[in-house]
Motif scaffolding. Structure first.
Motif, PDB file in Angstrom:
ATOM      1  N   LEU A   1      -7.511   6.085 -11.123  1.00 30.43           N
ATOM      2  CA  LEU A   1      -7.195   6.671  -9.817  1.00 30.43           C
ATOM      3  C   LEU A   1      -8.442   7.146  -9.078  1.00 30.43           C
ATOM      4  CD1 LEU A   1      -3.997   8.605 -10.895  1.00 30.43           C
ATOM      5  CD2 LEU A   1      -4.071   6.738  -9.211  1.00 30.43           C
ATOM      6  N   GLU A   2      -9.421   7.630  -9.818  1.00 29.54           N
ATOM      7  CA  GLU A   2     -10.664   8.077  -9.180  1.00 29.54           C
ATOM      8  C   GLU A   2     -11.337   6.928  -8.434  1.00 29.54           C
ATOM      9  OE1 GLU A   2     -14.673  10.678 -10.232  1.00 29.54           O
ATOM     10  OE2 GLU A   2     -13.560   9.714 -11.856  1.00 29.54           O
ATOM     11  N   SER A   3     -11.355   5.748  -9.066  1.00 26.88           N
ATOM     12  CA  SER A   3     -11.958   4.580  -8.408  1.00 26.88           C
ATOM     13  C   SER A   3     -11.109   4.109  -7.231  1.00 26.88           C
ATOM     14  CB  SER A   3     -12.157   3.440  -9.422  1.00 26.88           C
ATOM     15  OG  SER A   3     -10.924   2.962  -9.910  1.00 26.88           O
ATOM     16  N   CYS A   4      -9.768   4.257  -7.335  1.00 28.05           N
ATOM     17  CA  CYS A   4      -8.875   3.878  -6.231  1.00 28.05           C
ATOM     18  C   CYS A   4      -9.087   4.785  -5.021  1.00 28.05           C
ATOM     19  CB  CYS A   4      -7.420   3.948  -6.675  1.00 28.05           C
ATOM     20  SG  CYS A   4      -6.930   2.669  -7.849  1.00 28.05           S
ATOM     21  N   VAL A   5      -9.226   6.087  -5.273  1.00 27.62           N
ATOM     22  CA  VAL A   5      -9.461   7.048  -4.187  1.00 27.62           C
ATOM     23  C   VAL A   5     -10.754   6.700  -3.460  1.00 27.62           C
ATOM     24  CG1 VAL A   5     -10.057   9.457  -3.673  1.00 27.62           C
ATOM     25  CG2 VAL A   5      -8.147   8.940  -5.196  1.00 27.62           C
ATOM     26  N   GLU A   6     -11.790   6.364  -4.224  1.00 30.26           N
ATOM     27  CA  GLU A   6     -13.083   6.024  -3.617  1.00 30.26           C
ATOM     28  C   GLU A   6     -12.976   4.762  -2.767  1.00 30.26           C
ATOM     29  OE1 GLU A   6     -17.737   5.097  -4.881  1.00 30.26           O
ATOM     30  OE2 GLU A   6     -16.217   5.406  -6.430  1.00 30.26           O
ATOM     31  N   TYR A   7     -12.343   3.710  -3.328  1.00 28.17           N
ATOM     32  CA  TYR A   7     -12.251   2.433  -2.596  1.00 28.17           C
ATOM     33  C   TYR A   7     -11.393   2.576  -1.339  1.00 28.17           C
ATOM     34  CZ  TYR A   7     -10.763  -2.175  -1.172  1.00 28.17           C
ATOM     35  OH  TYR A   7     -10.473  -3.279  -0.402  1.00 28.17           O
ATOM     36  N   PHE A   8     -10.168   3.086  -1.485  1.00 33.06           N
ATOM     37  CA  PHE A   8      -9.268   3.182  -0.329  1.00 33.06           C
ATOM     38  C   PHE A   8      -9.778   4.200   0.691  1.00 33.06           C
ATOM     39  CE2 PHE A   8      -6.130   1.459  -3.469  1.00 33.06           C
ATOM     40  CZ  PHE A   8      -5.875   0.283  -2.791  1.00 33.06           C
TER      41      PHE A   8
ATOM     42  N   ASP B   1      -2.314  -1.948   3.871  1.00 32.92           N
ATOM     43  CA  ASP B   1      -2.242  -0.573   4.362  1.00 32.92           C
ATOM     44  C   ASP B   1      -3.188   0.296   3.539  1.00 32.92           C
ATOM     45  OD1 ASP B   1      -1.572   1.935   5.342  1.00 32.92           O
ATOM     46  OD2 ASP B   1       0.536   1.399   5.603  1.00 32.92           O
ATOM     47  N   PHE B   2      -4.454   0.330   3.961  1.00 34.47           N
ATOM     48  CA  PHE B   2      -5.470   1.097   3.247  1.00 34.47           C
ATOM     49  C   PHE B   2      -5.168   2.591   3.264  1.00 34.47           C
ATOM     50  CE2 PHE B   2      -7.581  -2.846   4.370  1.00 34.47           C
ATOM     51  CZ  PHE B   2      -8.324  -3.150   3.235  1.00 34.47           C
ATOM     52  N   GLN B   3      -4.724   3.107   4.416  1.00 37.73           N
ATOM     53  CA  GLN B   3      -4.451   4.542   4.532  1.00 37.73           C
ATOM     54  C   GLN B   3      -3.339   4.979   3.586  1.00 37.73           C
ATOM     55  OE1 GLN B   3      -3.755   5.777   8.542  1.00 37.73           O
ATOM     56  NE2 GLN B   3      -5.853   5.430   9.206  1.00 37.73           N
ATOM     57  N   GLN B   4      -2.294   4.184   3.517  1.00 35.71           N
ATOM     58  CA  GLN B   4      -1.163   4.523   2.652  1.00 35.71           C
ATOM     59  C   GLN B   4      -1.614   4.646   1.202  1.00 35.71           C
ATOM     60  OE1 GLN B   4       2.913   2.637   2.934  1.00 35.71           O
ATOM     61  NE2 GLN B   4       2.225   1.664   1.054  1.00 35.71           N
ATOM     62  N   PHE B   5      -2.401   3.660   0.737  1.00 37.96           N
ATOM     63  CA  PHE B   5      -2.832   3.686  -0.659  1.00 37.96           C
ATOM     64  C   PHE B   5      -3.921   4.725  -0.910  1.00 37.96           C
ATOM     65  CE2 PHE B   5      -0.436  -0.221  -0.954  1.00 37.96           C
ATOM     66  CZ  PHE B   5       0.141  -0.068  -2.208  1.00 37.96           C
ATOM     67  N   TYR B   6      -4.646   5.110   0.133  1.00 36.20           N
ATOM     68  CA  TYR B   6      -5.588   6.221   0.012  1.00 36.20           C
ATOM     69  C   TYR B   6      -4.823   7.512  -0.259  1.00 36.20           C
ATOM     70  CZ  TYR B   6      -9.195   9.631   1.367  1.00 36.20           C
ATOM     71  OH  TYR B   6     -10.075  10.674   1.386  1.00 36.20           O
ATOM     72  N   ILE B   7      -3.764   7.744   0.504  1.00 38.78           N
ATOM     73  CA  ILE B   7      -2.940   8.946   0.332  1.00 38.78           C
ATOM     74  C   ILE B   7      -2.252   8.931  -1.038  1.00 38.78           C
ATOM     75  CG2 ILE B   7      -0.902  10.191   1.172  1.00 38.78           C
ATOM     76  CD1 ILE B   7      -1.673   9.149   3.998  1.00 38.78           C
ATOM     77  N   PHE B   8      -1.639   7.794  -1.387  1.00 37.09           N
ATOM     78  CA  PHE B   8      -0.938   7.695  -2.675  1.00 37.09           C
ATOM     79  C   PHE B   8      -1.897   7.910  -3.841  1.00 37.09           C
ATOM     80  CE2 PHE B   8       2.719   4.720  -1.115  1.00 37.09           C
ATOM     81  CZ  PHE B   8       3.238   5.786  -0.387  1.00 37.09           C
ATOM     82  N   SER B   9      -3.064   7.261  -3.771  1.00 42.18           N
ATOM     83  CA  SER B   9      -4.045   7.387  -4.854  1.00 42.18           C
ATOM     84  C   SER B   9      -4.520   8.821  -4.996  1.00 42.18           C
ATOM     85  CB  SER B   9      -5.250   6.465  -4.591  1.00 42.18           C
ATOM     86  OG  SER B   9      -4.870   5.117  -4.554  1.00 42.18           O
ATOM     87  N   MET B  10      -4.767   9.471  -3.853  1.00 43.63           N
ATOM     88  CA  MET B  10      -5.272  10.839  -3.877  1.00 43.63           C
ATOM     89  C   MET B  10      -4.220  11.802  -4.440  1.00 43.63           C
ATOM     90  SD  MET B  10      -7.541  12.678  -0.994  1.00 43.63           S
ATOM     91  CE  MET B  10      -6.495  12.047   0.306  1.00 43.63           C
ATOM     92  N   MET B  11      -2.963  11.628  -4.059  1.00 50.06           N
ATOM     93  CA  MET B  11      -1.897  12.486  -4.577  1.00 50.06           C
ATOM     94  C   MET B  11      -1.783  12.348  -6.100  1.00 50.06           C
ATOM     95  SD  MET B  11       0.965  11.867  -1.601  1.00 50.06           S
ATOM     96  CE  MET B  11       2.294  12.651  -2.501  1.00 50.06           C
ATOM     97  N   SER B  12      -1.838  11.117  -6.592  1.00 53.63           N
ATOM     98  CA  SER B  12      -1.742  10.887  -8.039  1.00 53.63           C
ATOM     99  C   SER B  12      -2.994  11.375  -8.762  1.00 53.63           C
ATOM    100  CB  SER B  12      -1.524   9.392  -8.320  1.00 53.63           C
ATOM    101  OG  SER B  12      -0.263   8.980  -7.864  1.00 53.63           O
ATOM    102  N   PHE B  13      -4.152  11.256  -8.100  1.00 53.58           N
ATOM    103  CA  PHE B  13      -5.410  11.728  -8.690  1.00 53.58           C
ATOM    104  C   PHE B  13      -5.369  13.254  -8.836  1.00 53.58           C
ATOM    105  CE2 PHE B  13     -10.162  12.527  -8.123  1.00 53.58           C
ATOM    106  CZ  PHE B  13     -10.474  12.196  -9.433  1.00 53.58           C
TER     107      PHE B  13
END
Length: 223
Positions: free
Chosen positions: A173-180, A192-204
């Motif tokens: 998830l840390e790498s997902c937050v950085e990429y998105f 949808d980069f923004q959507q997955f940025y939010i989802f990744s950050m919430m899970s992180f």
């Protein structure tokens, strides 16, 4: 001779201009088709009325089928599966997989399996969801598409969270937050980069809490 040369030049000029205008016309036509589906997607995302949403989804499905546009039809099935209830959501996601497997397009197949994995997770069918996301990961490994690879990584992390593998999920998830996060302002058809940025950050944030790294969340929560 000059007359022959002039005639040849005129013929060459006309032929070239016809070719250029034809190329421009078809390029614009292709772009407008793409734009049409993008506009439908925007309207679906902005809709807060279920009846209106389904009218738009049905238009999306109809137009994609009419044009035999496999990519657009995948995204239409994805919306249909996400806005419907069990078991219809599974049926739509199954249709997307069958469609994409027939196309033999690794990127579309990856996205179809990711979609069904997400639907299965929402229905608490975690083992089946894990099976699908691992298949998606096999296909995505053949691609040079970072968006799809990181989206697959995000869903693998989600499955690891449900299975209690918090440390492993946290790293993913840390790498997902950085990429998105680095690409959150990018706009692309079907992505949808923004959507997955939010989802990744919430899970992180959630995984940080579970492994005792709450201090890392101080900057993430305001963001």
């Amino acid at each position: 001779r000059s007359h022959s040369f002039g005639f040849f030049f005129l013929y060459f000029y006309r032929t070239t201009m016809i070719f250029l205008f034809t190329s421009i016309f078809f390029s614009q036509e292709l772009a407008s088709k793409h734009l049409k589906f993008e506009e439908i997607e925007k309207k679906i995302k902005l809709s807060n009325n279920n009846n209106t949403t389904w009218k738009l989804i049905n238009i999306y499905l109809k137009e994609a089928k009419k044009e035999n546009n496999v990519e657009a039809l995948l995204y239409a099935y994805r919306y249909a599966s996400n806005y419907s209830s069990f078991p219809e959501n599974i049926k739509y996601s199954d249709s997307a997989i069958i469609l994409c497997k027939n196309s033999k397009n690794a990127e579309l197949i990856t996205n179809a399996y990711i979609n069904r994995s997400e639907i299965l997770m929402n229905e608490s069918l975690y083992q089946l969801a894990l099976d699908d996301i691992l298949i998606a990961n096999t296909y995505s490994s053949k691609l040079s598409d970072d968006y799809t690879n990181y989206k697959t990584k995000y869903y693998i992390a989600q499955n690891k969270l449900y299975l209690g593998l918090y440390d492993e999920a946290n790293k993913e998830l840390e790498s997902c937050v950085e990429y998105f996060g680095n690409n959150k302002n990018n706009i692309a058809f079907g992505k949808d980069f923004q959507q997955f940025y939010i989802f990744s950050m919430m899970s992180f944030i959630d995984s940080n809490t579970r492994i005792g790294k709450q201090n890392l969340n101080k900057n993430l929560i305001p963001e």
